[in-house]
Design an enzyme around this catalytic site. Structure first.
Site, mmCIF file in Angstrom:
data_model
loop_
_atom_site.group_PDB
_atom_site.id
_atom_site.type_symbol
_atom_site.label_atom_id
_atom_site.label_comp_id
_atom_site.label_asym_id
_atom_site.label_seq_id
_atom_site.Cartn_x
_atom_site.Cartn_y
_atom_site.Cartn_z
ATOM 1 N N GLU A 204 -26.184 -45.588 -36.647
ATOM 2 C CA GLU A 204 -25.114 -44.598 -36.574
ATOM 3 C C GLU A 204 -25.514 -43.248 -37.144
ATOM 4 O O GLU A 204 -25.158 -42.209 -36.606
ATOM 5 C CB GLU A 204 -23.876 -45.124 -37.314
ATOM 6 N N GLU A 205 -26.276 -43.257 -38.239
ATOM 7 C CA GLU A 205 -26.500 -42.020 -38.976
ATOM 8 C C GLU A 205 -27.954 -41.595 -39.115
ATOM 9 O O GLU A 205 -28.231 -40.438 -39.389
ATOM 10 C CB GLU A 205 -25.910 -42.147 -40.397
ATOM 11 N N SER A 603 -12.755 -35.890 -34.020
ATOM 12 C CA SER A 603 -13.542 -36.537 -35.059
ATOM 13 C C SER A 603 -13.681 -35.596 -36.256
ATOM 14 O O SER A 603 -12.672 -35.306 -36.891
ATOM 15 C CB SER A 603 -14.878 -37.004 -34.513
ATOM 16 N N ASP A 678 -11.066 -48.007 -32.503
ATOM 17 C CA ASP A 678 -12.136 -47.168 -33.052
ATOM 18 C C ASP A 678 -12.796 -47.881 -34.236
ATOM 19 O O ASP A 678 -12.137 -48.211 -35.217
ATOM 20 C CB ASP A 678 -11.533 -45.831 -33.497
ATOM 21 N N HIS A 710 -14.029 -44.772 -30.458
ATOM 22 C CA HIS A 710 -14.110 -43.398 -30.971
ATOM 23 C C HIS A 710 -14.124 -42.387 -29.840
ATOM 24 O O HIS A 710 -13.705 -41.250 -30.003
ATOM 25 C CB HIS A 710 -15.355 -43.245 -31.840
#
Length: 737
Positions: A204-205, A603, A678, A710
């Site tokens: 994800e990051e 977001s 989400d 999301h």
């Protein structure tokens, strides 16, 4: 959040509907097939021998379905290698693969063939499709390799082409291509233990989506093991149209434990396992793993929990012993940004990207000494390729214009002597084959959707791969006559920083004032104001009488660390001020209706909408908050702690950045939107905000999307989403007396 997950406009797939009349751009047509952007090839690669360009091309009648195509670089002839409808089974993906796709925003909503991997000999291509693996040859023959209910993750062809490897049921498996025999390299993967996968925050990051790496010569494999038992469980209710699914999701909220990570080296049959020494601190991030070109050592990038230190470890694969080659350290009130812009040279040196002088630049590390290859108040974005024989490095950067990404080169023998290779007025992407003999170049500008071509090492075009000209039967051709140009400008922030904006206006009539659709993102990691194609949706809004406007605030990337660092432990501060400054600038323009500026964000942008309405009541006529963060301690460790620190040690920063406490300060009309399934910015963010507004009798409007994650979109849903947004804004802003 992964920067891609925090887009100013949610990615939108096709919606059902009939094409509009020529020249009439409708909301229905914006989301229908064929895609108004034209053919959008993805995952472009040169074959190992350079004879073919391969890519994934979407269909005219089904814009979100992709097939595998190849172009002969000599004859320029195209052929479809794998038809996803003819070869695929249509089987549902495993939950693990669905989750991986959710982490990679570029795959959201897409179907068919979404990835592939060339065999090193250039004779075959590995194709994952509908949860199984196929091997395709250039003559169009396709062989099925697996037939499993579990599905296969992270499939690749090994460097020598002896194996196809993949993760199945949390274990790493190698399939011998000569015999067809499968061998499990690991067997302990079950429950909370995973081998060969990247953990949630890595996907994800951190931009890392695999958990294993083959050595040159197929001799060894480095394999990550992670145990998510320490990670807290979030009970997530994925509310769908016909019921609710309850997920016990392992989700590392800021300030809570991460997974435990180990790294092993083993042979292709799983024997000879050696554990890598990652250091005494178990609370670290495994950022990147690479083998040296000779296969004699493993290079591991180890990032500390605070993300202020990055160690480059050199690992002996026979013993697992590691030594620190060098260390990157952030300055005060800052953090280390990870990058893929590095290249290991055969002579043992390393081309490396660093922000050590305040801007992202390229360096050469050789025998413990550093040589800076590029410098100046601009940013290197990525490497395109390295020609080791000629000692030449090709890279993408914004050296000549912060709003453009251009292709440049620098010679190792002449550090600092940088040459631009591409034409001004465009934003470029580029990649090269392994020998840096040819380039695949993609470019766009505000008036031309993405074009792709094959080029030589001087960047001279050899052949179009996708000219995508806005003429003839191009889907957007009927709307070119009404296409409005994008204007660019700048204002000053409170500290004197230059803030760049873009604007698209209808044809202005003397004396008339127009409402503004003020789109914003605002968060770190995403630059929205660029000389690049923006898509048809903004043109549709302009056709409806809106002015389109965006501005990049302090805290956004591509401007150097001092500009970016201003949100350190202060999310919801300077970036909010800068967006409000943009609105106040608009109010000075004679063609803007100052009481009709509507703001929209998704977001992080949704979070910004809440903060802007709280901080500056009356500045905006209304706001739309899509999938907003409301309390940062509900978001994940790697993203949140990078900017905000650990909530256990700086709780005051988290309290100041939250939106819930000031919910009663919102006095302007607001529409709140969230997908009810989400798993990134979970629905709890919005329900917390809803409860606070209800408790203080603060009115707002709400639209929830059952089953949507999301990204809210899909056939019919995309059109519904934007009709909902525009009905609200027309009623509260545009058509309001």
């Amino acid at each position: 959040m992964g920067t891609a997950g925090m887009a100013s406009e949610p990615a939108q797939p096709a919606a059902a509907g009939n094409p509009a009349r020529a020249g009439e751009l409708t909301l229905e047509r914006v989301f229908a097939s064929p895609d108004l952007n034209g053919s959008q090839p993805q995952n472009l690669k040169l074959s190992p021998d350079g004879k073919y360009v391969t890519l994934l091309r979407n269909r005219a009648d089904e814009r979100e379905r992709f097939d595998l195509w190849a172009m002969d670089t000599t004859t320029r002839e195209w052929r479809m290698l794998v038809d996803s409808k003819k070869v695929g089974t249509g089987a549902a993906l495993s939950e693990a693969e669905k989750m991986q796709r959710e982490r990679d925003r570029s795959l959201t909503g897409k179907r068919g063939i979404l990835a592939y991997d060339w065999a090193p000999d250039g004779k075959s291509i590995l194709v994952p499709l509908d949860g199984d693996l196929y091997l395709a040859t250039i003559d169009g023959q396709v062989r099925r390799l697996t037939n499993s209910e579990s599905g296969e993750l992270n499939p690749v062809v090994s460097p020598e082409g002896n194996y196809v490897s993949f993760v199945r049921d949390q274990n790493l498996v190698a399939l011998d291509l000569k015999t067809g025999k499968e061998t499990a390299l690991t067997t302990e993967g079950k429950d909370n233990v995973h081998f060969g996968e990247a953990e949630f925050v890595a996907q994800e990051e951190m931009g890392r989506r695999t958990g294993y790496w083959w050595s040159p010569g197929d001799r060894l494999v480095a394999v990550q093991r992670f145990d998510e038992a320490p990670v807290g469980i979030v009970t997530r209710s994925a509310i769908g149209a016909e019921g609710t699914s309850i997920y016990q999701q392992r989700y590392p909220k800021a300030g809570t434990p991460n997974v435990l990570v180990d790294l092993y080296v083993m042979k292709p049959d799983g024997s000879g396992r050696v554990k890598v020494d990652l250091g005494p601190d178990p609370d670290i991030y495994l950022a990147r793993v690479d083998w040296t070109p000779d296969g004699k050592a493993l290079l591991v990038q180890r990032q500390d929990r605070a993300q202020t230190r990055l160690d480059m470890l050199k690992v002996d694969p026979t013993t697992g012993r590691s030594t620190v080659l060098f260390t990157e350290e952030s300055g005060p009130k800052s953090w280390i940004n990870l990058s893929d812009a590095y290249h290991m040279m055969k002579d043992g040196s390393l081309i490396w990207w660093s922000e050590r002088d305040g801007y992202g630049h390229l360096y050469r590390w050789q025998a413990g000494k550093w040589t800076q290859l590029t410098s100046g108040k601009w940013m290197v974005a990525d490497l395109a390729g390295v020609d080791e024989a000629k000692g030449r490095v090709y890279f993408l950067a914004n050296k000549d214009d912060v709003l453009e990404r251009q292709l440049y080169r620098v010679d190792l023998s002449k550090p600092g002597a940088v040459t631009r290779m591409t034409e001004a007025g465009w934003s470029y992407g580029a990649s090269m084959d392994g020998k840096a003999a040819r380039l695949i170049v993609t470019r766009s500008n505000p008036d031309q959707p993405a074009q792709t071509y094959l080029a030589d090492t001087s960047a001279k075009r050899i052949a179009w791969i996708n000219e995508n000209a806005l003429s003839g039967d191009h889907p957007y051709a009927p709307y070119v006559a009404s296409h409005r140009p994008t204007q660019f400008g700048e204002i000053k922030a409170a500290d004197g920083s230059v803030l760049h904006w873009n604007m698209i206006t209808p044809k202005l009539e003397p004396g008339k004032r127009y409402p503004v659709f003020f789109s914003h993102y605002g968060g770190p990691g995403s630059q929205v104001v660029r000389r690049a194609w923006g898509g048809a949706l903004r043109q549709y809004l302009v056709d409806q009488g809106w002015i389109w406007f965006e501005i990049d605030n302090r805290g956004s990337p591509e401007r150097g660390k001092a500009f970016e660092n201003q949100i350190y432990r202060a999310m919801g501060s300077v970036e909010v001020d800068d967006q409000i400054a943009g609105a106040n600038y608009l109010k000075t323009l004679p063609f803007v209706a100052p009481d009709k500026i509507a703001t929209y964000g998704w977001s992080y942008g949704g979070y910004m909408t809440l903060k802007m309405l709280e901080k500056a009541p009356g500045v905006f006529a209304a706001g739309v908050a899509g999938a907003p963060v409301s309390r940062w301690e509900l978001y994940d460790t790697h993203y949140t702690e990078r900017y905000m620190g650990d909530p256990r040690t700086v709780p005051e920063a988290y309290a100041t950045s939250a939106t819930v406490a000031d919910a009663a300060k919102i006095s302007d009309p607001m529409l709140l939107i969230h997908g009810m399934a989400d798993d990134n910015v979970v629905l709890e963010h919005s329900t917390a905000m809803m409860a606070a507004m209800q408790k203080s009798a603060t009115p707002f409007e709400l639209m929830l999307y059952p089953g949507q994650t999301h990204r809210v979109g899909g056939p019919g849903v995309s059109e519904h989403l934007w009709k909902t947004i525009l009905n609200f804004l027309n009623r509260q802003v545009k058509d309001k007396p």
